[in-house]
Design a protein around this motif. Structure first.
Motif, PDB file in Angstrom:
ATOM      1  N   ASN A 135      27.379  30.818   9.205  1.00 50.12           N
ATOM      2  CA  ASN A 135      28.660  30.143   9.040  1.00 50.12           C
ATOM      3  C   ASN A 135      29.134  30.335   7.602  1.00 50.12           C
ATOM      4  OD1 ASN A 135      27.166  27.985   7.520  1.00 50.12           O
ATOM      5  ND2 ASN A 135      26.332  27.627   9.575  1.00 50.12           N
ATOM      6  N   ARG A 136      30.367  29.919   7.317  1.00 45.40           N
ATOM      7  CA  ARG A 136      30.914  30.111   5.979  1.00 45.40           C
ATOM      8  C   ARG A 136      30.142  29.313   4.938  1.00 45.40           C
ATOM      9  NH1 ARG A 136      37.219  29.286   5.178  1.00 45.40           N
ATOM     10  NH2 ARG A 136      37.150  31.127   6.526  1.00 45.40           N
ATOM     11  N   HIS A 137      29.704  28.115   5.307  1.00 49.59           N
ATOM     12  CA  HIS A 137      28.911  27.303   4.380  1.00 49.59           C
ATOM     13  C   HIS A 137      27.672  28.071   3.917  1.00 49.59           C
ATOM     14  CE1 HIS A 137      26.421  24.015   2.830  1.00 49.59           C
ATOM     15  NE2 HIS A 137      25.486  24.377   3.692  1.00 49.59           N
ATOM     16  N   SER A 138      26.961  28.680   4.842  1.00 47.28           N
ATOM     17  CA  SER A 138      25.764  29.440   4.486  1.00 47.28           C
ATOM     18  C   SER A 138      26.112  30.635   3.613  1.00 47.28           C
ATOM     19  CB  SER A 138      25.036  29.910   5.744  1.00 47.28           C
ATOM     20  OG  SER A 138      24.590  28.802   6.508  1.00 47.28           O
ATOM     21  N   THR A 139      27.188  31.328   3.959  1.00 39.98           N
ATOM     22  CA  THR A 139      27.594  32.504   3.182  1.00 39.98           C
ATOM     23  C   THR A 139      27.847  32.143   1.721  1.00 39.98           C
ATOM     24  OG1 THR A 139      28.603  33.533   5.134  1.00 39.98           O
ATOM     25  CG2 THR A 139      29.330  34.316   2.974  1.00 39.98           C
ATOM     26  N   LEU A 140      28.578  31.060   1.507  1.00 44.03           N
ATOM     27  CA  LEU A 140      28.902  30.665   0.140  1.00 44.03           C
ATOM     28  C   LEU A 140      27.657  30.261  -0.630  1.00 44.03           C
ATOM     29  CD1 LEU A 140      32.149  28.568   0.803  1.00 44.03           C
ATOM     30  CD2 LEU A 140      31.961  30.964   0.107  1.00 44.03           C
ATOM     31  N   VAL A 141      26.713  29.607   0.047  1.00 34.10           N
ATOM     32  CA  VAL A 141      25.483  29.195  -0.628  1.00 34.10           C
ATOM     33  C   VAL A 141      24.615  30.398  -0.946  1.00 34.10           C
ATOM     34  CG1 VAL A 141      23.321  27.918  -0.352  1.00 34.10           C
ATOM     35  CG2 VAL A 141      25.478  26.868   0.342  1.00 34.10           C
ATOM     36  N   TRP A 142      24.381  31.262   0.051  1.00 31.87           N
ATOM     37  CA  TRP A 142      23.484  32.407  -0.170  1.00 31.87           C
ATOM     38  C   TRP A 142      23.998  33.298  -1.299  1.00 31.87           C
ATOM     39  CZ3 TRP A 142      20.069  29.938   1.770  1.00 31.87           C
ATOM     40  CH2 TRP A 142      19.862  29.651   3.110  1.00 31.87           C
TER      41      TRP A 142
ATOM     42  N   GLN B  78      16.972  34.727   6.383  1.00 32.38           N
ATOM     43  CA  GLN B  78      16.873  33.328   5.971  1.00 32.38           C
ATOM     44  C   GLN B  78      16.296  32.490   7.120  1.00 32.38           C
ATOM     45  OE1 GLN B  78      16.961  33.568   3.059  1.00 32.38           O
ATOM     46  NE2 GLN B  78      18.908  33.968   2.075  1.00 32.38           N
ATOM     47  N   GLN B  79      16.107  31.191   6.884  1.00 29.47           N
ATOM     48  CA  GLN B  79      15.429  30.339   7.870  1.00 29.47           C
ATOM     49  C   GLN B  79      16.345  29.325   8.533  1.00 29.47           C
ATOM     50  OE1 GLN B  79      11.991  29.238   5.203  1.00 29.47           O
ATOM     51  NE2 GLN B  79      10.828  29.753   7.022  1.00 29.47           N
ATOM     52  N   GLY B  80      17.626  29.369   8.259  1.00 26.31           N
ATOM     53  CA  GLY B  80      18.550  28.435   8.887  1.00 26.31           C
ATOM     54  C   GLY B  80      19.653  28.049   7.934  1.00 26.31           C
ATOM     55  N   THR B  81      20.571  27.252   8.408  1.00 29.42           N
ATOM     56  CA  THR B  81      21.677  26.770   7.582  1.00 29.42           C
ATOM     57  C   THR B  81      21.149  25.825   6.508  1.00 29.42           C
ATOM     58  OG1 THR B  81      23.275  26.998   9.373  1.00 29.42           O
ATOM     59  CG2 THR B  81      23.826  25.461   7.611  1.00 29.42           C
ATOM     60  N   PRO B  82      21.511  26.025   5.250  1.00 34.17           N
ATOM     61  CA  PRO B  82      20.939  25.206   4.175  1.00 34.17           C
ATOM     62  C   PRO B  82      21.634  23.858   4.013  1.00 34.17           C
ATOM     63  CG  PRO B  82      22.390  26.850   3.237  1.00 34.17           C
ATOM     64  CD  PRO B  82      22.376  27.096   4.724  1.00 34.17           C
ATOM     65  N   LEU B  83      20.848  22.807   4.071  1.00 30.46           N
ATOM     66  CA  LEU B  83      21.282  21.479   3.642  1.00 30.46           C
ATOM     67  C   LEU B  83      20.696  21.188   2.265  1.00 30.46           C
ATOM     68  CD1 LEU B  83      22.454  18.607   3.978  1.00 30.46           C
ATOM     69  CD2 LEU B  83      20.343  18.006   5.187  1.00 30.46           C
ATOM     70  N   LYS B  84      19.419  21.503   2.105  1.00 31.04           N
ATOM     71  CA  LYS B  84      18.738  21.269   0.833  1.00 31.04           C
ATOM     72  C   LYS B  84      18.940  22.455  -0.099  1.00 31.04           C
ATOM     73  CE  LYS B  84      14.526  22.959   3.035  1.00 31.04           C
ATOM     74  NZ  LYS B  84      13.218  22.562   3.573  1.00 31.04           N
ATOM     75  N   HIS B  85      18.762  22.223  -1.376  1.00 34.97           N
ATOM     76  CA  HIS B  85      18.945  23.266  -2.379  1.00 34.97           C
ATOM     77  C   HIS B  85      17.943  24.403  -2.182  1.00 34.97           C
ATOM     78  CE1 HIS B  85      21.350  20.917  -5.657  1.00 34.97           C
ATOM     79  NE2 HIS B  85      21.983  21.004  -4.507  1.00 34.97           N
ATOM     80  N   MET B  86      18.418  25.613  -2.458  1.00 36.70           N
ATOM     81  CA  MET B  86      17.617  26.810  -2.282  1.00 36.70           C
ATOM     82  C   MET B  86      17.790  27.718  -3.489  1.00 36.70           C
ATOM     83  SD  MET B  86      16.385  26.320   0.817  1.00 36.70           S
ATOM     84  CE  MET B  86      15.863  27.914   1.426  1.00 36.70           C
ATOM     85  N   GLY B  87      16.958  28.770  -3.562  1.00 34.74           N
ATOM     86  CA  GLY B  87      17.115  29.828  -4.541  1.00 34.74           C
ATOM     87  C   GLY B  87      17.199  29.342  -5.974  1.00 34.74           C
ATOM     88  N   LEU B  88      18.181  29.866  -6.697  1.00 32.77           N
ATOM     89  CA  LEU B  88      18.322  29.550  -8.113  1.00 32.77           C
ATOM     90  C   LEU B  88      18.646  28.087  -8.359  1.00 32.77           C
ATOM     91  CD1 LEU B  88      20.262  32.673  -9.468  1.00 32.77           C
ATOM     92  CD2 LEU B  88      17.804  32.214  -9.524  1.00 32.77           C
ATOM     93  N   ASP B  89      19.166  27.384  -7.359  1.00 34.90           N
ATOM     94  CA  ASP B  89      19.450  25.960  -7.527  1.00 34.90           C
ATOM     95  C   ASP B  89      18.185  25.141  -7.737  1.00 34.90           C
ATOM     96  OD1 ASP B  89      22.149  26.238  -7.432  1.00 34.90           O
ATOM     97  OD2 ASP B  89      22.372  25.678  -5.325  1.00 34.90           O
ATOM     98  N   LEU B  90      17.031  25.711  -7.398  1.00 31.96           N
ATOM     99  CA  LEU B  90      15.776  24.976  -7.553  1.00 31.96           C
ATOM    100  C   LEU B  90      15.245  25.026  -8.985  1.00 31.96           C
ATOM    101  CD1 LEU B  90      13.880  25.959  -4.277  1.00 31.96           C
ATOM    102  CD2 LEU B  90      15.148  23.871  -4.768  1.00 31.96           C
TER     103      LEU B  90
ATOM    104  N   ARG C  53      14.992  17.063  -4.100  1.00 29.65           N
ATOM    105  CA  ARG C  53      15.315  18.397  -3.599  1.00 29.65           C
ATOM    106  C   ARG C  53      16.753  18.809  -3.886  1.00 29.65           C
ATOM    107  NH1 ARG C  53      12.542  22.722  -0.732  1.00 29.65           N
ATOM    108  NH2 ARG C  53      14.138  24.309  -0.818  1.00 29.65           N
ATOM    109  N   GLY C  54      17.669  17.851  -3.806  1.00 25.44           N
ATOM    110  CA  GLY C  54      19.076  18.187  -3.945  1.00 25.44           C
ATOM    111  C   GLY C  54      19.649  18.662  -2.625  1.00 25.44           C
ATOM    112  N   THR C  55      20.877  18.271  -2.302  1.00 28.29           N
ATOM    113  CA  THR C  55      21.512  18.671  -1.047  1.00 28.29           C
ATOM    114  C   THR C  55      22.920  19.184  -1.335  1.00 28.29           C
ATOM    115  OG1 THR C  55      22.306  16.401  -0.660  1.00 28.29           O
ATOM    116  CG2 THR C  55      20.184  17.014   0.318  1.00 28.29           C
ATOM    117  N   TYR C  56      23.435  19.994  -0.420  1.00 28.92           N
ATOM    118  CA  TYR C  56      24.743  20.610  -0.595  1.00 28.92           C
ATOM    119  C   TYR C  56      25.883  19.753  -0.068  1.00 28.92           C
ATOM    120  CZ  TYR C  56      22.249  24.777  -2.019  1.00 28.92           C
ATOM    121  OH  TYR C  56      21.445  25.658  -2.698  1.00 28.92           O
ATOM    122  N   PHE C  57      25.585  18.759   0.721  1.00 28.73           N
ATOM    123  CA  PHE C  57      26.606  17.795   1.142  1.00 28.73           C
ATOM    124  C   PHE C  57      25.897  16.526   1.581  1.00 28.73           C
ATOM    125  CE2 PHE C  57      25.571  20.317   4.880  1.00 28.73           C
ATOM    126  CZ  PHE C  57      25.434  19.384   5.888  1.00 28.73           C
ATOM    127  N   ASP C  58      26.642  15.447   1.631  1.00 26.92           N
ATOM    128  CA  ASP C  58      26.087  14.148   2.017  1.00 26.92           C
ATOM    129  C   ASP C  58      26.043  14.080   3.537  1.00 26.92           C
ATOM    130  OD1 ASP C  58      25.343  11.544   2.465  1.00 26.92           O
ATOM    131  OD2 ASP C  58      26.656  10.694   0.933  1.00 26.92           O
TER     132      ASP C  58
END
Length: 752
Positions: A489-496, A448-460, A643-648
């Motif tokens: 981190n755990r945030h990335s794990t749950l998103v991926w 991957q390219q870093g910790t996701p703030l913006k929506h990725m993958g199927l969320d798009l 784009r959508g984000t995973y947190f504010d």
């Protein structure tokens, strides 16, 4: 007396006039008068001008009783001007934000020159913006101001009136005025530059030159293009009247012939039946003003000879021959390309029949130049901790950096497909493409390219502006090839695991590209700053914005030059564009340095004292340095909607948050950027997103994936780590401590 008199001749541009006038009146430098000359326009232009004049006293309307043309309309505007400097602006073009302030500052720096030449960019109806190609001639070379003899290359810039600022007293003393005709800029620009006693340049785009879909006056087929001959008569008549300018005749002669060739060769200029007459007249002017002395390239001599002899039919035959050669080469190239592609597909299929090589690994990264990102750090760890593995790096351009001892692979070559077919380990941050066939025995690691703030993958799938033509089935086919996915981190794990559902194993080990932040020394920081030309004691701010999916064209919302000026001489701004930006982020000059082409973003982070970003994942990496981070969220609502984000981010930022340029400047001016509140926010951010970034993330991956070590890998706790030393004297210098790292492969999460 205003500083600037901006003169806008207006004729049949009602659709563009509002934007033009607003671009002048909304400048951050308000000391101006806007003289709008209605050249008896038959549309609503006159009414629009009067409406602007009614609401802003700086607007001076001038209404001509009959249509006179662009040149006389400009003269009418000059007659009303009272500013120190004259600026001409065509009514379908516009000034860029803060351009007048930049011009004013440059005029002051260079001692009020007679002429200041600045840059422009062509803006197309498609939304594309392209800067003028010869812009390099505007870079500072030696002292300023100067005379034309010191930099005659300025005569090769676009010969127009609107890419310059003119001292009004100089124009009046010399009696300069615009003639009538299509090419009225020609007998204005050459005499002005040759006569000016002092010239300065500004390497900044100050005008957006609109390219209309229907074309402008010069892009219309008309016999009026013969006007160019009369305009060059005026140029040489001016030289004859001023013997001291005779030295310029050879260069003017060559510029004239080049200009005539452009008009003759363009299909949108001359009527077909008048082309022979144009070339015959060009022959007359060639002989009339012939002045040898300036060398002509060998390729251009053929064209000059055809003009000198007036060989219209030969010229036309050569054009047809050249077009035929280009068409033949194009067809041949397509055929060869197809044959080569077929041969490579066959080669790849044959290579997949051969055994997988257990001691081979292939690495690649999207969005970086050459060797970098998580795959780059892992490639180094492979060589350090698994030296029996021979590593290869996929790099496109020759200038891309690849470490010694690492094999370079060019994409699409036979060696490239051989490596993908037979290497055991395949490591990429985005993927090798749908043509990759995953073989039994191969191990594919997706970093991957870093910790996701913006929506990725199927969320798009619900974000068409960001997802584009994403094919969910193709995406999932690619996911099924993954063996491991790296998480910081755990945030990335749950998103991926949710947006890329598959049977892979998640390695929540930290970010390998962040290892360097824990391993760097003061000498490393000093070396990078010296390479960038940063003086000792400077406070360096790295500005790294992300891509905007909701914009067709990318542009900087911050005036970085103004920010640097407002913060003071001690501050330096490093500007780095997102890899999808398509070019430099800003015209670098003075204390603003564009570092888009720098091969290592990690080195830029080490060299800086603070980070300004918006929604880029660089903030999660930079937090490891424990240096100030400022979030510039001026379009959060638009970005989030597209784009959508995973947190504010605004509710849990890594530091201070600004919503506008002035607020950003105030954050630095008041010291809030490195205050106690910012430090508290950064600490909480690091605890949430950097729990495993202790400098050994890459080693943990190699030990688990390659060496087969199992168990729970050890991690240095956050409160026992030391960031790389801060380079600025104003910030705390922390010595780099040596922390023991127990061997052993953090948590391994299995997909069920």
């Amino acid at each position: 007396m205003p500083r600037f008199s901006v003169i806008v001749p207006v004729y049949k541009v009602q659709a563009y006039l509002h934007e033009c006038l607003e671009s002048v009146l909304t400048q951050s430098y308000p000391d101006l008068e806007l003289i709008a000359v209605d050249d008896c326009s038959p549309d609503a232009c006159g009414t629009i001008i009067d409406e602007f004049a009614a609401r802003d006293p700086r607007v001076h309307p001038v209404h001509l009783t009959q249509n006179q043309g662009l040149g006389p309309a400009r003269n009418a505007g000059m007659a009303e001007a009272s500013g120190d400097y004259l600026i001409f602006l065509d009514s379908d073009d516009s000034l860029t934000p803060d351009s007048l302030r930049a011009i004013a500052d440059r005029l002051k720096e260079t001692g009020e020159p007679d002429v200041l030449v600045h840059d422009h960019a062509r803006t197309y109806w498609t939304g594309e913006t392209v800067r003028d190609q010869p812009a390099g001639r505007l870079t500072e070379e030696g002292p300023a101001p100067f005379r034309l003899a010191d930099r005659p290359s300025l005569l090769r810039l676009l010969m127009v009136a609107w890419n310059k600022a003119y001292r009004r007293e100089f124009v009046e003393q010399e009696g300069f005025a615009f003639p009538e005709g299509y090419y009225e800029d020609t007998p204005w620009t050459y005499p002005v530059l040759m006569t000016a006693r002092s010239i300065a340049t500004l390497d900044r785009v100050c005008v957006h030159y609109r390219q209309r879909r229907g074309g402008g006056i010069l892009g219309s087929v008309s016999p009026r293009h013969f006007d160019i001959f009369e305009q060059y008569d005026r140029v040489f008549a001016y030289v004859d009247a001023h013997p001291e300018l005779a030295r310029w005749r050879p260069l003017l002669f060559r510029r004239m012939v080049d200009h005539l060739l452009v008009v003759f060769a363009r299909r949108d200029r001359l009527p077909r039946r008048s082309r022979a007459a144009f070339l015959r007249r060009a022959r007359t002017y060639y002989r009339r003003y012939h002045s040898p002395g300036v060398p002509v390239p060998a390729r251009t001599r053929v064209h000059y000879t055809l003009v000198r002899l007036g060989l219209h039919r030969v010229y036309h035959a050569l054009q047809l021959t050249a077009a035929l050669v280009r068409r033949t080469a194009k067809v041949t190239g397509r055929l060869l390309k197809r044959l080569r592609a077929g041969a490579l597909r066959l080669h790849y299929r044959l290579q997949r029949c051969l055994p997988v090589r257990a001691n081979r690994a292939v690495f690649a990264a999207h969005g970086v130049r050459g060797h970098g990102c998580h795959p780059g750090a892992l490639e180094e760890a492979f060589r350090a901790h698994a030296p029996h593995i021979r590593t290869s790096w996929i790099a496109g351009a020759e200038q891309d950096t690849v470490p010694d001892g690492t094999r370079r692979l060019r994409p699409g070559t036979a060696a490239y497909w051989t490596a993908l077919a037979r290497s055991k380990y395949l490591v990429h941050n985005t993927g090798f493409g749908h043509r990759l066939v995953k073989r039994p025995g191969q191990v594919l690691l997706r970093t991957q390219q870093g910790t996701p703030l913006k929506h990725m993958g199927l969320d798009l799938r619900e974000r068409p502006a960001a997802g584009g033509d994403m094919d969910a089935d193709e995406l999932l086919d690619d996911v099924d090839k993954w063996d491991y996915v790296l998480s910081g981190n755990r945030h990335s794990t749950l998103v991926w695991e949710r947006v890329y559902p598959g049977r892979y194993t998640t390695l929540e080990y930290g970010g390998p590209r962040n290892d360097v932040f824990q391993q760097a020394t003061s000498a490393d920081v000093t070396r990078v700053r010296e390479q960038l030309g940063i003086s000792e004691g400077a406070v360096v701010i790295l500005y790294a914005p992300t891509h905007r999916d909701y914009r067709r064209t990318q542009h900087v919302t911050l005036d970085l030059h103004r920010v640097a000026r407002r913060l003071g001489p001690r501050y330096v701004v490093l500007a780095r564009a997102h890899h999808r930006h398509g070019g430099p982020l800003v015209a670098g000059a003075g204390r603003v340095i564009d570092v888009t082409g720098h091969p290592s973003v990690e080195s830029l982070c080490l060299a800086s004292d603070a980070l300004i970003t918006d929604y880029s994942s660089i903030m999660f990496d930079y937090a490891n340095l424990d240096r100030p981070i400022v979030i510039h969220a001026d379009d959060w609502e638009a970005y989030g909607a597209a784009r959508g984000t995973y947190f504010d981010l605004r509710s849990s930022p890594p530091g201070a948050v600004s919503r506008g340029e002035d607020e950003l400047i105030d954050i630095f001016a008041t010291g809030h950027w490195r205050g106690s509140r910012s430090a508290q926010l950064r600490a909480a951010f690091r605890e949430r997103f950097c729990p495993y970034d202790d400098g050994r993330a890459a080693e943990r991956v190699v030990r688990h994936v390659v060496l087969g070590e199992s168990g729970k890998p050890s991690v240095v706790p956050l409160d026992k780590r030391h960031p790389a030393p801060s380079p600025a004297a104003s910030l705390t210098h922390l010595p780099l401590a040596t922390v023991p790292h127990p061997a052993g492969p953090v948590t391994v999460t299995e997909r069920r």
